[in-house]
Scaffold this active site. Structure first.
Site, short mmCIF file in Angstrom:
data_model
loop_
_atom_site.label_atom_id
_atom_site.label_comp_id
_atom_site.label_asym_id
_atom_site.label_seq_id
_atom_site.Cartn_x
_atom_site.Cartn_y
_atom_site.Cartn_z
N HIS A 55 -39.84 17.40 -8.83
CA HIS A 55 -41.07 17.65 -8.87
C HIS A 55 -41.38 18.46 -7.83
CE1 HIS A 55 -45.03 15.83 -7.88
NE2 HIS A 55 -44.90 15.07 -8.77
N ASP A 97 -35.36 12.29 -2.83
CA ASP A 97 -36.52 11.99 -3.23
C ASP A 97 -36.48 10.55 -4.16
OD1 ASP A 97 -39.16 11.67 -4.79
OD2 ASP A 97 -39.38 13.37 -5.31
N GLN A 107 -39.20 7.88 -7.80
CA GLN A 107 -39.15 7.19 -9.26
C GLN A 107 -37.71 6.31 -9.27
OE1 GLN A 107 -41.37 7.29 -11.47
NE2 GLN A 107 -42.47 9.10 -10.63
N LYS A 125 -45.95 3.79 -6.30
CA LYS A 125 -45.31 3.55 -7.63
C LYS A 125 -44.32 2.71 -7.46
CE LYS A 125 -45.01 8.72 -7.61
NZ LYS A 125 -45.92 9.23 -8.70
N CYS A 156 -45.87 17.73 -13.17
CA CYS A 156 -45.36 18.46 -11.80
C CYS A 156 -44.08 18.97 -11.70
CB CYS A 156 -45.89 17.79 -10.55
SG CYS A 156 -47.49 17.50 -10.59
C1 LIG Z 1 -40.02 12.34 -8.10
C2 LIG Z 1 -41.42 12.66 -7.66
N1 LIG Z 1 -41.41 12.97 -6.42
C3 LIG Z 1 -42.52 13.29 -5.83
C4 LIG Z 1 -43.67 12.62 -6.29
C5 LIG Z 1 -44.83 12.64 -5.52
O1 LIG Z 1 -45.41 11.59 -5.15
P1 LIG Z 1 -46.74 11.11 -4.32
O2 LIG Z 1 -47.78 11.81 -5.28
O3 LIG Z 1 -47.02 9.64 -4.47
O4 LIG Z 1 -46.56 11.64 -2.97
C6 LIG Z 1 -43.84 12.26 -7.47
C7 LIG Z 1 -45.17 11.76 -8.12
O5 LIG Z 1 -45.27 11.59 -9.14
C8 LIG Z 1 -42.56 11.86 -8.21
O6 LIG Z 1 -42.48 11.51 -9.47
#
Ligand SMILES: Cc1ncc(COP(=O)(O)O)c(C=O)c1O
Length: 405
Positions: A117, A190, A193, A216, A363
């Site tokens: 992401h 990270d 998900q 999430k 993203c």
């Molecule tokens: C794999 C991953 N990392 C990071 C993020 C960023 O999360 P947040 O917008 O809640 O900070 C997302 C959000 O969709 C994501 O799917």
């Protein structure tokens, strides 16, 4: 249990398949938030009065709940943030200062997977690092041999997603961490998900940082977690300066608070943290193994059912017909294209039938570059997703496919 799921969209039952963007909230989380503002609202840690003491106690209790939820060794390793993005920015910014202080003449390199992401790419660039991406196959699987070859003496960190928000790939994060540690390189995972779909054990993974967002995993927006191994947090410079993170301040010099408060400058989102605690209660009440089993069978059902749609092309790992008993390396997310139709057109037509999906690059532009596509349609699941939701998606795609192909 999830009041919003009773909503009607254009006269249709809402079929909410945008859970990777954010999950809906169960009644008990909404109640916790409401009760907090009705009966408990106050600032924490500093107050001499009853409400402040009670709010502080409940806030700190959630820290211990999170510790146990991801099996961290100590509550000092749990830092509350606004979400995954802020958690990663915290680590990148503080690690960046460390790299510059220790080795100012060497440009730091960070190994990232090719399926990150943007929030696990851009913070490292802001920290001044050069990125070394791990390639992945068209099936959406990381090339671990190529990964092994990326290490050199400038490698400062490996940053990798547990589950891809676009492909659904579940990456072998324990193996990725083991390889990095052979080179004495720390690892950030990270988990944005992953946490809603599987039990996460940071000690079993052995990673040095694990970041995730509450929203999430059924919690309110505005709260996230940065888990950091205590030995590393101990030497990491603070991220933001302000109240709470200090021990003593003079105009000449400031000394910092102990862990984890050193990384929590300013007033935190107390009500949202309590909501996170309530979301963890909800997930534990459902049973993490039960959630995982339910979603795995839903994934197999969806891939099989949707594969009958004319012109559909899945992006990411699939499940082969002979693969029913093998372990799925895919969680939560199905990305697809319908012939040459633009994903946005597919998403708009699905919306008119009450089906909420996400379209675009999610993203993850480097993934789109890999496949040479502008975006995908993404259907993503939660514990409340049912086979009837998949049937509704299937029926809707069957209806719209002739209009677009
Ligand atoms: C794999 C991953 N990392 C990071 C993020 C960023 O999360 P947040 O917008 O809640 O900070 C997302 C959000 O969709 C994501 O799917």
């Amino acid at each position: 249990m999830f009041p919003i799921l009773d909503t009607q969209i254009y006269g249709h039952r809402l079929v909410y398949l945008d859970n990777a963007a954010t999950t809906q909230k169960p009644q008990q989380v909404i109640d916790t938030l409401t009760q907090y503002y009705l009966t408990l609202n106050s600032n924490i840690h500093r107050g001499a009065h009853h409400l402040a003491a009670e709010a502080t106690e409940r806030y700190e209790a959630v820290r211990r709940q999170v510790q146990s939820f991801i099996n961290a060794r100590s509550h000092r390793e749990i830092v509350f943030t606004r979400g995954t993005t802020e958690s990663i920015n915290l680590v990148a910014s503080s690690m960046g200062k460390l790299w510059k202080n220790c080795q100012p003449r060497h440009r730091a390199e960070v190994i990232v997977s090719g399926m990150e992401h943007h929030s696990n790419i851009v913070p490292w660039q802001l920290a001044g690092a050069t990125l070394r991406p791990i390639p992945f196959s068209d099936e959406g699987v990381l090339d671990l041999d190529a990964y092994r070859a990326l290490f050199n003496r400038n490698t400062r960190l490996v940053a990798c997603t547990h589950v891809s928000n676009t492909l659904g790939t579940v990456n072998p994060v324990a193996e990725i961490t083991r390889i990095a540690h052979e080179h004495d390189v720390p690892v950030l995972i990270d988990g944005a998900q992953a946490v809603a779909h599987m039990a996460v054990d940071v000690q079993a993974i052995d990673c040095d940082f694990y970041c995730f967002s509450g929203h999430k995993m059924y919690a309110p927006m505005g709260v996230g977690v940065m888990y950091g191994r205590e030995e590393i947090l101990d030497i990491l410079p603070p991220y933001q300066g302000g109240g709470e993170m200090i021990k003593d301040v003079t105009f000449e010099r400031t000394t910092y608070n102990e862990l984890p408060f050193r990384f929590e400058a300013g007033t935190p989102s107390v009500g949202d943290v309590l909501g996170l605690g309530s979301a963890i209660d909800f997930m534990i009440g459902q049973g993490l193994p039960a959630i995982q089993t339910h979603e795995e069978s839903l994934m197999r059902y969806a891939l099989e059912k949707l594969s009958t749609i004319p012109g559909i092309r899945f992006i990411g790992p699939g499940v082969r017909a002979d693969n029913n008993n093998s372990q799925l390396n895919k969680a939560g997310v199905i990305s697809f294209l319908l012939g040459d139709a633009h994903p946005y057109d597919v998403g708009t037509l699905l919306d008119k039938l009450g089906i909420a999906v996400r379209t675009g690059h999610h993203c993850t532009q480097p993934i789109m570059d890999h496949y040479g596509i502008p975006g995908t349609v993404r259907a993503s699941f939660a514990c409340y997703t049912t086979p009837a939701d998949i049937d509704a998606l299937h029926a809707a795609l069957t209806k719209i496919a002739p209009m677009l192909l």
